[in-house]
Design a protein around this motif. Structure first.
Motif, PDB file in Angstrom:
ATOM      1  N   PRO A 123       0.816  -1.403  -0.034  1.00  0.00           N
ATOM      2  CA  PRO A 123      -0.086  -0.013  -0.098  1.00  0.00           C
ATOM      3  C   PRO A 123       0.962   1.204  -0.048  1.00  0.00           C
ATOM      4  O   PRO A 123       1.794   1.277   0.279  1.00  0.00           O
ATOM      5  CB  PRO A 123      -0.744  -0.239   1.222  1.00  0.00           C
ATOM      6  CG  PRO A 123       0.001  -1.077   2.184  1.00  0.00           C
ATOM      7  CD  PRO A 123       0.752  -2.074   1.239  1.00  0.00           C
ATOM      8  N   GLU A 124       0.200   2.505  -0.536  1.00  0.00           N
ATOM      9  CA  GLU A 124       0.981   3.618  -0.548  1.00  0.00           C
ATOM     10  C   GLU A 124       1.320   4.047   0.755  1.00  0.00           C
ATOM     11  O   GLU A 124       2.319   4.929   0.922  1.00  0.00           O
ATOM     12  CB  GLU A 124       0.125   4.714  -1.429  1.00  0.00           C
ATOM     13  CG  GLU A 124      -0.049   4.444  -2.783  1.00  0.00           C
ATOM     14  CD  GLU A 124      -0.587   5.283  -3.479  1.00  0.00           C
ATOM     15  OE1 GLU A 124      -0.788   6.304  -3.171  1.00  0.00           O
ATOM     16  OE2 GLU A 124      -1.080   4.878  -4.761  1.00  0.00           O
ATOM     17  N   THR A 125       0.545   3.986   1.904  1.00  0.00           N
ATOM     18  CA  THR A 125       0.979   4.300   3.156  1.00  0.00           C
ATOM     19  C   THR A 125       1.221   3.030   4.187  1.00  0.00           C
ATOM     20  O   THR A 125       0.399   2.098   3.935  1.00  0.00           O
ATOM     21  CB  THR A 125      -0.299   5.175   3.686  1.00  0.00           C
ATOM     22  OG1 THR A 125      -1.411   4.443   3.680  1.00  0.00           O
ATOM     23  CG2 THR A 125      -0.342   6.584   2.834  1.00  0.00           C
ATOM     24  N   ILE A 126       2.024   3.317   5.143  1.00  0.00           N
ATOM     25  CA  ILE A 126       1.962   2.219   6.038  1.00  0.00           C
ATOM     26  C   ILE A 126       1.174   2.449   7.253  1.00  0.00           C
ATOM     27  O   ILE A 126       1.577   2.905   8.376  1.00  0.00           O
ATOM     28  CB  ILE A 126       3.570   2.004   6.389  1.00  0.00           C
ATOM     29  CG1 ILE A 126       4.361   1.494   5.214  1.00  0.00           C
ATOM     30  CG2 ILE A 126       3.915   1.055   7.313  1.00  0.00           C
ATOM     31  CD1 ILE A 126       4.032   0.380   4.181  1.00  0.00           C
ATOM     32  N   ILE A 127       0.124   2.497   7.097  1.00  0.00           N
ATOM     33  CA  ILE A 127      -1.140   2.720   8.247  1.00  0.00           C
ATOM     34  C   ILE A 127      -1.975   1.530   8.099  1.00  0.00           C
ATOM     35  O   ILE A 127      -2.539   1.413   6.903  1.00  0.00           O
ATOM     36  CB  ILE A 127      -1.774   4.056   7.887  1.00  0.00           C
ATOM     37  CG1 ILE A 127      -0.671   5.297   8.196  1.00  0.00           C
ATOM     38  CG2 ILE A 127      -2.954   4.166   9.083  1.00  0.00           C
ATOM     39  CD1 ILE A 127      -1.415   6.516   7.701  1.00  0.00           C
ATOM     40  N   GLY A 128      -2.300   0.808   9.249  1.00  0.00           N
ATOM     41  CA  GLY A 128      -2.932  -0.117   9.315  1.00  0.00           C
ATOM     42  C   GLY A 128      -2.668  -1.183  10.028  1.00  0.00           C
ATOM     43  O   GLY A 128      -1.921  -1.237  10.898  1.00  0.00           O
ATOM     44  N   ASN A 129      -2.873  -2.722   9.437  1.00  0.00           N
ATOM     45  CA  ASN A 129      -2.387  -3.660  10.146  1.00  0.00           C
ATOM     46  C   ASN A 129      -1.549  -4.602   9.410  1.00  0.00           C
ATOM     47  O   ASN A 129      -2.095  -5.289   8.426  1.00  0.00           O
ATOM     48  CB  ASN A 129      -3.431  -4.494  10.826  1.00  0.00           C
ATOM     49  CG  ASN A 129      -4.309  -3.663  11.859  1.00  0.00           C
ATOM     50  OD1 ASN A 129      -3.588  -2.805  12.626  1.00  0.00           O
ATOM     51  ND2 ASN A 129      -5.419  -4.228  12.191  1.00  0.00           N
ATOM     52  N   TYR A 130      -0.132  -4.565   9.680  1.00  0.00           N
ATOM     53  CA  TYR A 130       0.534  -5.470   8.499  1.00  0.00           C
ATOM     54  C   TYR A 130       1.494  -6.307   9.414  1.00  0.00           C
ATOM     55  O   TYR A 130       1.910  -5.970  10.402  1.00  0.00           O
ATOM     56  CB  TYR A 130       1.377  -4.230   7.979  1.00  0.00           C
ATOM     57  CG  TYR A 130       0.663  -3.297   7.012  1.00  0.00           C
ATOM     58  CD1 TYR A 130      -0.070  -3.699   5.855  1.00  0.00           C
ATOM     59  CD2 TYR A 130       0.512  -1.828   7.246  1.00  0.00           C
ATOM     60  CE1 TYR A 130      -0.877  -2.752   5.186  1.00  0.00           C
ATOM     61  CE2 TYR A 130      -0.246  -1.157   6.670  1.00  0.00           C
ATOM     62  CZ  TYR A 130      -0.882  -1.365   5.737  1.00  0.00           C
ATOM     63  OH  TYR A 130      -1.701  -0.379   5.095  1.00  0.00           O
ATOM     64  N   SER A 131       1.987  -7.278   8.655  1.00  0.00           N
ATOM     65  CA  SER A 131       2.806  -8.038   9.075  1.00  0.00           C
ATOM     66  C   SER A 131       3.999  -8.361   7.932  1.00  0.00           C
ATOM     67  O   SER A 131       3.729  -8.414   6.796  1.00  0.00           O
ATOM     68  CB  SER A 131       2.557  -9.497   9.533  1.00  0.00           C
ATOM     69  OG  SER A 131       1.565  -9.105  10.506  1.00  0.00           O
TER      70      SER A 131
END
Length: 149
Positions: A123-131
């Protein structure tokens, strides 16, 4: 009567061992990224999750030997991408506070834990829930980052 006591103790010990191994950091990483993590890996980790919303970041790392490295890559259900990581992740990953230097020779895997649709890119922004899972072949290290915002 004595045998029943020993059987009950044995069953309780087996249940306790299962609960401990199921909740180990390695098994949590394995379930989160859908990859194979050998039980022999010993992780160092720091977790800032907490509070009402559970926001935070978990960073874990482990030293790999060749056998463990091959097991992780060969037995994983997800496909690993060859390093380097995309530009969208470089600033996020290689922040000095995270202790991860740029990986030029290795593999990475990314999972958006919110979206139900599989994604090819980042995604373009690293906002959210990622692993993220990272393997550095030059230093023989495995890194895991779990980010919740």
């Amino acid at each position: 009567m004595k045998n029943k006591k020993y059987i009950i103790i044995l069953i309780l010990l087996l249940i306790g061992f299962y609960i401990i191994s199921y909740n180990s950091i390695g098994q949590k990483i394995s379930r989160d990224l859908d990859i194979y993590i050998p039980r022999s890996l010993k992780f160092e980790y720091k977790d800032t999750h907490g509070g009402f919303f559970g926001d935070g970041i978990l960073i874990a790392k482990a030293d790999l030997n060749e056998k463990e490295l091959n097991q992780i890559i060969d037995k994983s259900h997800m496909n690993w991408n060859e390093a380097p990581t995309p530009l969208e992740l470089k600033e996020f990953l290689h922040d000095p506070l995270r202790g991860i230097s740029e990986i030029k020779n290795g593999y990475w895997i990314f999972k958006d834990r919110i979206s139900k649709e599989p994604k090819e890119g980042i995604p373009e922004t690293i906002i959210g829930n990622y692993s993220l899972g990272l393997i550095d072949l030059d230093s023989n290290k495995f890194y895991y980052i779990k980010f919740d915002s």
